[in-house]
Enzyme design. Structure first.
Site, mmCIF file in Angstrom:
data_model
loop_
_atom_site.group_PDB
_atom_site.id
_atom_site.type_symbol
_atom_site.label_atom_id
_atom_site.label_comp_id
_atom_site.label_asym_id
_atom_site.label_seq_id
_atom_site.Cartn_x
_atom_site.Cartn_y
_atom_site.Cartn_z
ATOM 1 N N ASN A 41 33.986 51.939 45.365
ATOM 2 C CA ASN A 41 35.045 51.548 45.454
ATOM 3 C C ASN A 41 34.946 51.026 43.986
ATOM 4 O OD1 ASN A 41 37.497 49.810 45.078
ATOM 5 N ND2 ASN A 41 36.554 48.906 46.708
ATOM 6 N N TRP A 42 35.716 51.589 42.829
ATOM 7 C CA TRP A 42 35.208 51.247 41.159
ATOM 8 C C TRP A 42 36.085 49.615 41.432
ATOM 9 C CZ3 TRP A 42 35.788 56.150 38.287
ATOM 10 C CH2 TRP A 42 34.574 57.341 37.928
ATOM 11 N N LYS A 43 37.633 49.399 42.070
ATOM 12 C CA LYS A 43 38.069 47.966 41.989
ATOM 13 C C LYS A 43 38.573 48.253 40.265
ATOM 14 C CE LYS A 43 34.945 45.807 44.989
ATOM 15 N NZ LYS A 43 34.548 44.460 45.601
ATOM 16 N N HIS A 131 41.528 46.073 51.557
ATOM 17 C CA HIS A 131 40.693 45.683 51.166
ATOM 18 C C HIS A 131 41.116 43.940 51.266
ATOM 19 C CE1 HIS A 131 37.582 45.075 48.298
ATOM 20 N NE2 HIS A 131 37.182 46.009 48.701
ATOM 21 N N GLU A 133 40.115 41.597 48.771
ATOM 22 C CA GLU A 133 40.463 41.076 47.976
ATOM 23 C C GLU A 133 42.387 41.127 47.674
ATOM 24 O OE1 GLU A 133 37.881 43.731 45.217
ATOM 25 O OE2 GLU A 133 36.320 42.332 46.276
ATOM 26 N N GLU A 204 33.101 45.282 55.855
ATOM 27 C CA GLU A 204 32.962 44.178 54.852
ATOM 28 C C GLU A 204 32.963 42.858 54.832
ATOM 29 O OE1 GLU A 204 33.588 47.083 51.212
ATOM 30 O OE2 GLU A 204 35.831 46.131 51.542
ATOM 31 N N GLY A 210 29.998 41.528 46.534
ATOM 32 C CA GLY A 210 29.742 41.407 45.138
ATOM 33 C C GLY A 210 29.757 39.884 45.349
ATOM 34 N N SER A 250 27.544 44.412 48.970
ATOM 35 C CA SER A 250 26.590 44.606 48.370
ATOM 36 C C SER A 250 25.485 45.560 48.236
ATOM 37 C CB SER A 250 25.930 42.661 48.213
ATOM 38 O OG SER A 250 26.637 42.294 48.060
ATOM 39 N N GLY A 271 31.016 49.069 46.278
ATOM 40 C CA GLY A 271 31.450 48.573 44.754
ATOM 41 C C GLY A 271 30.755 48.589 44.204
ATOM 42 N N GLY A 272 30.292 47.598 43.513
ATOM 43 C CA GLY A 272 29.550 47.690 42.027
ATOM 44 C C GLY A 272 28.410 48.310 41.121
HETATM 45 P P1 13P Z 1 29.997 44.771 45.811
HETATM 46 O O1 13P Z 1 29.274 46.672 46.534
HETATM 47 O O2 13P Z 1 30.270 45.325 44.717
HETATM 48 O O3 13P Z 1 29.731 44.133 47.081
HETATM 49 O O4 13P Z 1 31.955 45.781 47.040
HETATM 50 C C1 13P Z 1 31.831 46.089 48.431
HETATM 51 C C2 13P Z 1 33.354 45.912 48.113
HETATM 52 O O5 13P Z 1 34.052 45.416 48.260
HETATM 53 C C3 13P Z 1 33.559 47.868 48.199
HETATM 54 O O6 13P Z 1 35.168 48.143 48.884
#
Ligand code: 13P
Length: 301
Positions: A41-43, A131, A133, A204, A210, A250, A271-272
């Site tokens: 997920n590149w956000k 998600h 967020e 999640e 994050g 993470s 994510g990251g």
């Molecule tokens: P991180 O891997 O950056 O913690 O993000 C997880 C995430 O929200 C994937 O959707």
């Protein structure tokens, strides 16, 4: 009969039918296990800022990573779906592309939103729904449900994201929160005949996203098992046993193998670390190693 009562009645009947189907003999659990799913997920980011060369580099790294037994998937920002899809196809990578969100209406006056048909036309075959967020930005349980149903009705596969906040975890509400999130979103979905391969649920925990803090293996295992159980209440146990429950929060190339080794985990939502072609390819490789290990064990751990 009130609409709600009818809805509940239909659910009970469907659950019974699904359970019956699940009792079909001659099909061992092993034959039905889908591949692991490793998704990025590149956000609101993209490798190299989304420049064409950066996407080509990302795609070529991914194409080189061994992917036997692993389905791979990336969720770029909506504006990049089409170019990411082209870069992956150009590199010969089998990775699919998904949207990070969609609107529950098929079209209309919804400035700034994207519909299922629009993301499908751009080349997406999957979407994320719910998600944390987006939930933090005000998305309600009912909106998550409407989005998930729209995705499935439109032919998109979907990853439903669920997870408790830190307060929920510390005050003992984790399972209550997970139940409400999963149960509300899935209610009535068995009616639409979705197969387990076209859906995944990502666990999640919000406090792990994050933060560099990965949930403990026992926490992941019990949360994923619980999610599977609640999904089974809608779809039946046999369907739920094939559902891929992913872990996200993470995940790095260092932690991926240990998380994938957890019994209930059917893949990862990264994510990251998914923004770096090398790091994401290393996580996909960990998935391939786990898949090999599972198949050597005869499909289960
Ligand atoms: P991180 O891997 O950056 O913690 O993000 C997880 C995430 O929200 C994937 O959707």
């Amino acid at each position: 009969m009130a609409e709600l009562e009818l809805d509940q009645l239909v659910n009970v009947v469907l659950r019974r039918v699904a359970d019956r189907l699940g009792q079909t003999p001659d099909r061992s659990r092993d034959e039905w296990q889908p591949a692991l799913l490793v998704a990025g997920n590149w956000k609101m980011n993209a490798p190299g800022g989304g420049a064409g060369e950066a996407l080509v580099e990302f795609a070529s790294h991914l194409a080189l990573a061994p992917q036997t037994g692993v389905d791979t998937l990336v969720f770029p920002p909506a504006t990049l779906i089409s170019s990411v899809r082209s870069a992956l196809a150009g590199a010969g990578a089998s990775t699919e592309v998904g949207s990070q969100d969609l609107h529950w209406e098929p079209s209309g006056a919804h400035t700034g939103e994207v519909s299922a048909d629009l993301v499908l036309a751009a080349g997406a075959t999957w979407t994320l729904v719910g998600h944390s967020e987006r939930r933090a930005a005000g998305e309600t349980h009912d909106q998550v449900k409407a989005k998930l149903h729209r995705a499935v009705a439109s032919g998109l596969s979907a990853v439903l994201c669920v997870g408790e906040g830190l307060d929920d975890r510390t005050n003992g509400s984790t399972f209550r929160v997970l139940r409400v999130q999963v149960q509300t979103a899935l209610a009535g979905l068995a009616l639409r005949g979705v197969t387990p391969g076209r859906m995944a649920i990502a666990y999640e925990p919000v406090w792990a996203i994050g933060t560099g803090r990965v949930a403990e293996p026992a926490q992941i295992d019990e949360a994923c098992a619980f999610i599977r159980t609640v999904a089974g209440e809608e779809f039946g146990a046999a369907w739920a046993s094939r559902l891929r429950v992913l872990y996200g929060g993470s995940v790095t190339e260092e932690s991926a193998a240990d998380i994938l080794a957890i019994d209930q985990v059917g893949g990862l939502l990264v994510g990251g670390a998914s923004l770096s072609p090398k790091r994401f390819a290393a996580i996909v490789e960990a998935g391939a190693a786990r898949a090999q290990n599972l198949s050597a064990q005869g499909g289960g751990s």
